[in-house]
Design an enzyme around this catalytic site. Structure first.
Site, PDB file in Angstrom:
ATOM      1  NE  ARG A   1      48.610  27.437  10.814  1.00 30.64           N
ATOM      2  CZ  ARG A   1      49.885  26.384  10.620  1.00 30.64           C
ATOM      3  NH1 ARG A   1      50.168  25.157  11.469  1.00 30.64           N
ATOM      4  NH2 ARG A   1      50.455  27.630   9.646  1.00 30.64           N
TER       5      ARG A   1
ATOM      6  CB  SER B   1      48.210  36.712  11.319  1.00 26.69           C
ATOM      7  OG  SER B   1      47.658  35.392  12.246  1.00 26.69           O
TER       8      SER B   1
ATOM      9  CE  LYS C   1      50.902  29.266  13.469  1.00 24.50           C
ATOM     10  NZ  LYS C   1      50.440  30.729  13.536  1.00 24.50           N
TER      11      LYS C   1
END
Length: 228
Positions: free
Chosen positions: A46, A118, A147
């Site tokens: 990520r 998600s 995040k």
């Protein structure tokens, strides 16, 4: 047929490490290697946020991390970049609610790859399953600073709700999970935990991962014993 059946996939989700270069205090290669030595069961690349790599540098890092995963038989998942996932022939991709829908992802990446989605509500979870998701990432369970685009904190109630409504798809909890708060996530019905900073920023990465693996597996065994 998907690459991993649900039983194998639920095992792969036990300690799911998510990381990019901006999460690391050592080189990403060192962090991933130490995490694998500790026993992570899946890895997601990520590379998002301030100071993240772009272009060729991003691709080259992903390629190096994928090679480390392949040498150690750890599934390599790409976050929200279908072109990168296809270029690398990654094991799969994980997308959020604001990304391409799982149905479109599945059409592009093929039937033999992992598609994770998600989900924050029962409706989102049901839609993701209908669209072909193999597993769901549920959260954020606890407050997180990893995040910038994190949704509202859910606690474990959403995992409980999904299980109470008969969803049997593999679930992994994410968001602010540490060694001290991991057990309620498993108790609620998750198959495993996703971790970013608690592993990437640890002084002893391998030891920390080993502790996560022990806590998760021991608690799952205890739940099975109580259900027997």
């Amino acid at each position: 047929m998907t690459r991993y059946n649900s039983t194998i996939l639920s095992e792969s989700l036990k300690v799911y490490f998510i990381m990019g270069s901006m999460n690391c205090r050592k080189t990403p290669e060192e962090v991933l290697s130490e995490a694998i030595a500790g026993g992570i069961t899946m890895f997601q690349f990520r590379e998002k946020g301030p100071e993240s790599l772009i272009g060729e540098a991003r691709f080259d890092l992903a390629k190096r991390l994928q090679q480390i995963c392949r040498l150690n038989s750890v599934p390599f998942i790409v976050n929200d970049d279908i072109d990168l996932a296809i270029a690398l022939d990654a094991d799969g991709i994980h997308v959020g609610q604001d990304d391409q829908p799982a149905r479109s992802i599945r059409e592009q990446i093929g039937e033999n790859k992992i598609v994770g989605v998600s989900a924050h509500t029962l409706k989102e979870a049901q839609q993701a399953i209908a669209d072909g998701a193999d597993y769901l990432g549920i959260g954020p369970i606890y407050p997180t600073t990893s995040k910038d685009d994190a949704k509202e904190v859910q606690g474990t109630k959403i995992i409980e709700e999904l299980r109470e409504n008969g969803l049997t798809i593999p679930l992994v909890g994410i968001g602010g999970i540490t060694l001290t708060n991991a057990i309620p996530v498993i108790t609620a019905g998750a198959d495993g935990i996703s971790v970013i900073s608690a592993i990437a920023a640890a002084d002893d990465i391998s030891g920390t991962v080993g502790n996560f693996v022990r806590v998760v597996r021991e608690h799952i065994l205890e739940l099975r014993r109580l259900e027997a």
